[in-house]
Design a protein around this motif. Structure first.
Motif, PDB file in Angstrom:
ATOM      1  N   LEU A  52       0.827  -1.212   0.000  1.00 32.43           N
ATOM      2  CA  LEU A  52       0.000   0.000   0.000  1.00 32.43           C
ATOM      3  C   LEU A  52       0.859   1.260   0.000  1.00 32.43           C
ATOM      4  N   GLY A  53       2.132   1.114  -0.314  1.00 35.47           N
ATOM      5  CA  GLY A  53       3.020   2.274  -0.412  1.00 35.47           C
ATOM      6  C   GLY A  53       3.880   2.515   0.815  1.00 35.47           C
ATOM      7  N   GLY A  54       3.813   1.650   1.808  1.00 29.93           N
ATOM      8  CA  GLY A  54       4.600   1.853   3.021  1.00 29.93           C
ATOM      9  C   GLY A  54       6.094   1.696   2.777  1.00 29.93           C
ATOM     10  N   CYS A  55       6.863   2.601   3.365  1.00 28.97           N
ATOM     11  CA  CYS A  55       8.322   2.541   3.289  1.00 28.97           C
ATOM     12  C   CYS A  55       8.876   3.455   4.378  1.00 28.97           C
ATOM     13  N   TYR A  56      10.205   3.541   4.449  1.00 28.13           N
ATOM     14  CA  TYR A  56      10.784   4.356   5.519  1.00 28.13           C
ATOM     15  C   TYR A  56      10.642   5.858   5.281  1.00 28.13           C
ATOM     16  N   ASP A  57      10.071   6.253   4.148  1.00 26.15           N
ATOM     17  CA  ASP A  57       9.778   7.663   3.918  1.00 26.15           C
ATOM     18  C   ASP A  57       8.331   8.016   4.247  1.00 26.15           C
ATOM     19  N   ASP A  58       7.616   7.101   4.888  1.00 27.99           N
ATOM     20  CA  ASP A  58       6.234   7.386   5.291  1.00 27.99           C
ATOM     21  C   ASP A  58       6.204   8.602   6.219  1.00 27.99           C
ATOM     22  N   PRO A  59       5.228   9.517   6.058  1.00 30.59           N
ATOM     23  CA  PRO A  59       5.175  10.728   6.892  1.00 30.59           C
ATOM     24  C   PRO A  59       5.096  10.455   8.389  1.00 30.59           C
ATOM     25  N   VAL A  60       4.368   9.403   8.787  1.00 26.30           N
ATOM     26  CA  VAL A  60       4.270   9.099  10.219  1.00 26.30           C
ATOM     27  C   VAL A  60       5.601   8.576  10.746  1.00 26.30           C
ATOM     28  N   VAL A  61       6.297   7.763   9.949  1.00 30.46           N
ATOM     29  CA  VAL A  61       7.632   7.309  10.349  1.00 30.46           C
ATOM     30  C   VAL A  61       8.545   8.513  10.562  1.00 30.46           C
ATOM     31  N   HIS A  62       8.451   9.490   9.676  1.00 32.01           N
ATOM     32  CA  HIS A  62       9.284  10.687   9.808  1.00 32.01           C
ATOM     33  C   HIS A  62       8.890  11.506  11.035  1.00 32.01           C
ATOM     34  N   SER A  63       7.590  11.685  11.281  1.00 32.59           N
ATOM     35  CA  SER A  63       7.171  12.534  12.395  1.00 32.59           C
ATOM     36  C   SER A  63       7.502  11.897  13.742  1.00 32.59           C
ATOM     37  N   VAL A  64       7.247  10.599  13.884  1.00 33.45           N
ATOM     38  CA  VAL A  64       7.589   9.921  15.140  1.00 33.45           C
ATOM     39  C   VAL A  64       9.109   9.816  15.275  1.00 33.45           C
ATOM     40  N   GLY A  65       9.796   9.499  14.174  1.00 31.93           N
ATOM     41  CA  GLY A  65      11.254   9.419  14.216  1.00 31.93           C
ATOM     42  C   GLY A  65      11.891  10.722  14.640  1.00 31.93           C
ATOM     43  N   SER A  66      11.313  11.839  14.209  1.00 27.26           N
ATOM     44  CA  SER A  66      11.849  13.150  14.602  1.00 27.26           C
ATOM     45  C   SER A  66      11.758  13.359  16.104  1.00 27.26           C
ATOM     46  N   VAL A  67      10.664  12.903  16.709  1.00 26.80           N
ATOM     47  CA  VAL A  67      10.510  13.009  18.163  1.00 26.80           C
ATOM     48  C   VAL A  67      11.589  12.177  18.859  1.00 26.80           C
ATOM     49  N   LEU A  68      11.796  10.976  18.386  1.00 26.15           N
ATOM     50  CA  LEU A  68      12.811  10.107  18.991  1.00 26.15           C
ATOM     51  C   LEU A  68      14.202  10.712  18.858  1.00 26.15           C
ATOM     52  N   LEU A  69      14.488  11.279  17.712  1.00 29.50           N
ATOM     53  CA  LEU A  69      15.799  11.895  17.485  1.00 29.50           C
ATOM     54  C   LEU A  69      16.017  13.074  18.427  1.00 29.50           C
ATOM     55  N   ARG A  70      14.982  13.895  18.609  1.00 31.08           N
ATOM     56  CA  ARG A  70      15.101  15.058  19.502  1.00 31.08           C
ATOM     57  C   ARG A  70      15.310  14.646  20.955  1.00 31.08           C
ATOM     58  N   HIS A  71      14.887  13.447  21.309  1.00 32.43           N
ATOM     59  CA  HIS A  71      15.053  12.977  22.682  1.00 32.43           C
ATOM     60  C   HIS A  71      16.322  12.141  22.875  1.00 32.43           C
ATOM     61  N   GLY A  72      17.249  12.248  21.924  1.00 29.80           N
ATOM     62  CA  GLY A  72      18.567  11.660  22.126  1.00 29.80           C
ATOM     63  C   GLY A  72      18.739  10.231  21.656  1.00 29.80           C
ATOM     64  N   PHE A  73      17.797   9.700  20.879  1.00 30.53           N
ATOM     65  CA  PHE A  73      17.929   8.336  20.392  1.00 30.53           C
ATOM     66  C   PHE A  73      18.740   8.280  19.100  1.00 30.53           C
ATOM     67  N   VAL A  74      19.604   7.278  18.993  1.00 31.62           N
ATOM     68  CA  VAL A  74      20.156   6.888  17.702  1.00 31.62           C
ATOM     69  C   VAL A  74      19.048   6.100  17.022  1.00 31.62           C
ATOM     70  N   LEU A  75      18.593   6.571  15.883  1.00 29.93           N
ATOM     71  CA  LEU A  75      17.393   6.018  15.250  1.00 29.93           C
ATOM     72  C   LEU A  75      17.723   5.222  13.997  1.00 29.93           C
ATOM     73  N   ALA A  76      17.151   4.013  13.903  1.00 31.64           N
ATOM     74  CA  ALA A  76      17.251   3.204  12.687  1.00 31.64           C
ATOM     75  C   ALA A  76      15.867   3.063  12.069  1.00 31.64           C
ATOM     76  N   THR A  77      15.768   3.310  10.774  1.00 31.94           N
ATOM     77  CA  THR A  77      14.575   2.973  10.012  1.00 31.94           C
ATOM     78  C   THR A  77      15.017   2.046   8.883  1.00 31.94           C
ATOM     79  N   PHE A  78      14.088   1.277   8.348  1.00 32.12           N
ATOM     80  CA  PHE A  78      14.457   0.317   7.308  1.00 32.12           C
ATOM     81  C   PHE A  78      13.247   0.002   6.453  1.00 32.12           C
ATOM     82  N   ASN A  79      13.508  -0.529   5.284  1.00 34.32           N
ATOM     83  CA  ASN A  79      12.448  -0.990   4.404  1.00 34.32           C
ATOM     84  C   ASN A  79      12.288  -2.492   4.531  1.00 34.32           C
ATOM     85  N   PHE A  80      11.079  -2.934   4.885  1.00 31.34           N
ATOM     86  CA  PHE A  80      10.797  -4.356   4.831  1.00 31.34           C
ATOM     87  C   PHE A  80      11.009  -4.856   3.406  1.00 31.34           C
ATOM     88  N   ARG A  81      11.144  -6.149   3.250  1.00 28.28           N
ATOM     89  CA  ARG A  81      11.291  -6.737   1.911  1.00 28.28           C
ATOM     90  C   ARG A  81      10.166  -6.248   0.988  1.00 28.28           C
TER      91      ARG A  81
END
Length: 393
Positions: A52-81
């Protein structure tokens, strides 16, 4: 939105060696330890359904990932097969995708256990971190949250790393963790020198740490096997090795060794000693008929297609409810989610929170749908994540 990743890299899936596209983001190193919003740890956040178009560039992945990054996390995102440039196709059972996620899970555990990494993600010196443990947050959105909710216990993944054989997927994952840990340590030194206003003494190319690419496999056998299994990219091992060495020289520091990580040194490495504290974050989890269809009514369990691979066959199935209630966990969902059943999600959350000693919490966002299109409602969701991170720190 997330910034440009510090590194793009590939990993073989522990399920069947298919090559996965991954990204790693480094947080800005604080000049003062234990700031109010600094949590300190590593995080993985998975995307929605690839067909359905899901990938690591999904807007929700970016918005939640940004919160994690601001709170000091080393963040990994990835594309499922099957998503973007990751090899293969989406499975019907979800078992292959679970193996994909476990590969990144293993990578993060190996990364945490590289020398010097814990001190930097906790933002403190050796004495201050002697009695502290880093956090490993496992998360996902929609389909990604369903996979994240069925991950094996941390002990299972640590045993896979401890018994890694040369040329195996897990051995290559450990090598990649070593390479990227060196990049992270160099990045931290650069950021710390920024804080000390010593920028003029640093070469310009060292300050440009974003966008480095890590790929290729140390074992020729592994490189051939992984390529044969359907990689969508053609890798020139010598070109990749030269690229890695070039990045190491740029990011390396006097404090940390950036020499090549040979198979012999990998075998001599002591078993991981740092067992991080787990946190779990599920956004718009699937409940009801949709989740059953997505996995064809099978019980998700981490398996490996190769019967000769490091044992996961006899690993106990981790009960999702136990995992969520026994670790600091947060579930966020909307009351107007038309892609799943908000009522079932709400009932499930309330039953989890009512368990004796439960550390699980949830946030129900009124009028929010599955895709969080309304900016105001999406900000409520990310705000709930930020509040939870500060409350459990």
């Amino acid at each position: 939105m997330l910034p440009k990743p510090n590194t793009n890299f590939t990993l073989p899936s522990l399920y069947d060696d298919l090559e996965l596209d991954c990204r790693l983001y480094f947080p800005r190193v604080k000049t003062v330890s234990h700031e109010e919003n600094h949590v300190g740890g590593c995080a993985i956040f998975a995307h929605p359904y690839a067909p359905l178009g899901g990938c690591y560039d999904d807007p929700v992945v970016h918005s939640v990932g940004s919160v994690l990054l601001r709170h000091g996390f080393v963040l990994a995102t990835f594309n499922f097969r099957g998503a973007e440039k990751s090899a293969g196709r989406t499975s019907w059972s979800g078992k292959a995708e679970l193996g994909d996620y476990v590969s990144v899970y293993a990578f993060m555990l190996a990364f945490i256990n590289e020398g010097g990494v814990v001190d930097n993600i906790l933002n403190a010196d050796d004495n201050a971190t002697s009695n502290l443990l880093p956090t490993l947050l496992l998360g996902g959105y929609s389909y990604g949250s369903m996979i994240a909710a069925h991950l094996p216990d941390i002990g299972v993944v640590l045993r896979i790393l401890q018994h890694a054989k040369v040329g195996s997927a897990e051995h290559e994952i450990k090598n990649r963790a070593h390479e990227l840990a060196q990049a992270f340590l160099g990045y931290c030194e650069v950021q710390q020198q920024r804080g000390r206003s010593n920028l003029k003494s640093l070469p310009a190319e060292v300050l440009q740490t974003s966008g480095a690419t890590f790929g290729g496999y140390e074992s020729p056998t592994a490189a051939h096997r992984i390529s044969r299994e359907g990689s969508r990219r053609s890798i020139d091992p010598e070109r990749v090795r030269q690229s890695v060495d070039r990045v190491r020289r740029k990011l390396g520091s006097r404090s940390y060794s950036t020499g090549a990580h040979s198979s012999a040194s990998a075998e001599a490495t002591t078993p991981p000693e740092v067992v991080p504290k787990l946190m779990i974050l599920l956004v718009s989890p699937l409940q009801g008929p949709v989740s059953s269809f997505a996995t064809v009514f099978t019980k998700l369990k981490f398996e490996r297609r190769d019967p000769k691979a490091t044992a996961a066959r006899d690993a106990p199935v981790m009960d999702t409810d136990v995992m969520l209630s026994s670790n600091h966990s947060l579930i966020v969902f909307g009351t107007d989610d038309r892609f799943t059943s908000p009522r079932k999600v709400s009932n499930w959350c309330q039953s989890l929170k009512a368990r004796p000693g439960s550390m699980m919490d949830f946030r129900e966002i009124v009028r929010a749908g599955h895709f969080w299109h309304d900016p105001g409602l999406e900000s409520q969701m990310t705000g709930a994540v930020a509040e939870w991170l500060k409350s459990v720190h």
